[in-house]
Design a protein around this motif. Structure first.
Motif, PDB file in Angstrom:
ATOM      1  N   MET A 170       0.716  -1.348   0.256  1.00  0.00           N
ATOM      2  CA  MET A 170       0.038  -0.431  -0.056  1.00  0.00           C
ATOM      3  C   MET A 170       0.959   1.182   0.008  1.00  0.00           C
ATOM      4  O   MET A 170       1.881   1.261   0.996  1.00  0.00           O
TER       5      MET A 170
ATOM      6  N   GLU B 158       0.871   5.501  -0.122  1.00  0.00           N
ATOM      7  CA  GLU B 158       0.698   6.728   0.222  1.00  0.00           C
ATOM      8  C   GLU B 158       1.677   7.739  -0.100  1.00  0.00           C
ATOM      9  O   GLU B 158       2.537   7.470   0.373  1.00  0.00           O
TER      10      GLU B 158
ATOM     11  N   ARG C  13      -1.998  11.019   0.867  1.00  0.00           N
ATOM     12  CA  ARG C  13      -2.714  11.289   2.290  1.00  0.00           C
ATOM     13  C   ARG C  13      -3.000  11.947   3.181  1.00  0.00           C
ATOM     14  O   ARG C  13      -3.882  12.351   3.825  1.00  0.00           O
TER      15      ARG C  13
ATOM     16  N   GLY D 147      -6.850  11.222   2.509  1.00  0.00           N
ATOM     17  CA  GLY D 147      -7.359   9.803   2.824  1.00  0.00           C
ATOM     18  C   GLY D 147      -7.459   9.034   1.809  1.00  0.00           C
ATOM     19  O   GLY D 147      -8.046   8.072   1.317  1.00  0.00           O
TER      20      GLY D 147
ATOM     21  N   ALA E  64      -5.071   6.168  -1.125  1.00  0.00           N
ATOM     22  CA  ALA E  64      -4.248   5.010  -1.287  1.00  0.00           C
ATOM     23  C   ALA E  64      -4.118   4.222  -2.715  1.00  0.00           C
ATOM     24  O   ALA E  64      -5.235   4.321  -3.104  1.00  0.00           O
TER      25      ALA E  64
ATOM     26  N   GLU F 273     -10.014   4.816  -1.122  1.00  0.00           N
ATOM     27  CA  GLU F 273     -10.209   5.536   0.018  1.00  0.00           C
ATOM     28  C   GLU F 273      -8.993   4.931   0.426  1.00  0.00           C
ATOM     29  O   GLU F 273      -8.613   3.385   0.707  1.00  0.00           O
ATOM     30  N   LYS F 274      -8.710   4.965   1.786  1.00  0.00           N
ATOM     31  CA  LYS F 274      -7.581   4.262   1.832  1.00  0.00           C
ATOM     32  C   LYS F 274      -8.535   3.814   3.247  1.00  0.00           C
ATOM     33  O   LYS F 274      -7.965   2.434   3.394  1.00  0.00           O
ATOM     34  N   GLU F 275      -9.314   3.363   4.045  1.00  0.00           N
ATOM     35  CA  GLU F 275     -10.004   2.325   4.189  1.00  0.00           C
ATOM     36  C   GLU F 275     -10.114   1.397   4.036  1.00  0.00           C
ATOM     37  O   GLU F 275     -10.174   0.141   3.883  1.00  0.00           O
TER      38      GLU F 275
END
Length: 191
Positions: A112, A114, A119, A122, A124, A141-143
């Motif tokens: 992953m 970023e 960042r 949010g 990635a 989205e990072k989540e």
């Protein structure tokens, strides 16, 4: 597989691509200005440096049109990905559509990335490595990236009956929570 099952990039992806391209455009313009200013101090190369400055300005304008305006729109509208029991499917292209299917059992590594701009918004990018090469799921989205990475790394899903199932589930908050709970139980058992 229907088009509705595919996920898109995050909406902020266009902004991130534009900001990164504007930084490069600004760097090219700075070089053009430096070349133009230095032409007044280096009289032996005055005309050549002015031509270099003009060429750099033309390159900066073309770069801005293509990479600040067109490419983010195009990439956002054509990039799709899907995660299912069979694996990960990444679809790119408009005229020439390239669809890459990666079975889960072939995945050797998942990274992953970023950047500092990503960042801030949010986002990635996941790089999925197999013996045949790499596939990227860009600017999500990072989540969501963490969920995909976690599901792939877990490898097996614990269902409600605590039976092990070797079939990955769709990425939902409920399935992700099951994995996290199973990992927490495993860690507590080890302690």
């Amino acid at each position: 597989m229907t088009h509705e099952l595919y996920n898109k990039m995050a909406p902020e992806a266009r902004k991130v691509m534009r900001i990164a391209s504007m930084i490069i455009t600004a760097a090219i313009l700075i070089l053009a200005i430096a070349s133009f200013v230095s032409s007044y101090f280096i009289s032996s190369f005055e005309s050549q440096l002015k031509w270099v400055a003009l060429l750099l300005v033309i390159i900066a304008v073309l770069y801005a049109v293509v990479f600040v305006w067109l490419k983010p729109l195009y990439t956002y509208h054509v990039f799709r990905y899907h995660f299912s029991e069979q694996g990960i499917v990444v679809r790119e292209g408009f005229i020439f559509v390239q669809q890459t299917q990666v079975p889960l059992f072939r995945i050797q590594n998942i990274d992953m990335d970023e950047g500092f701009i990503m960042r801030k918004y949010g986002l990635a990018t996941l790089t999925i490595s197999t013996a045949g090469g790499n596939v990227e799921i860009s600017l999500i989205e990072k989540e969501q990236a963490l969920k995909i990475k976690q599901l792939i790394q877990q490898g097996i899903i614990i269902d409600e009956n605590n039976d092990e199932s070797h079939t990955p589930l769709e990425i939902t908050d409920e399935n992700y929570d099951k994995i996290k709970d199973a990992q927490t139980e495993d860690e507590e058992t080890l302690l």
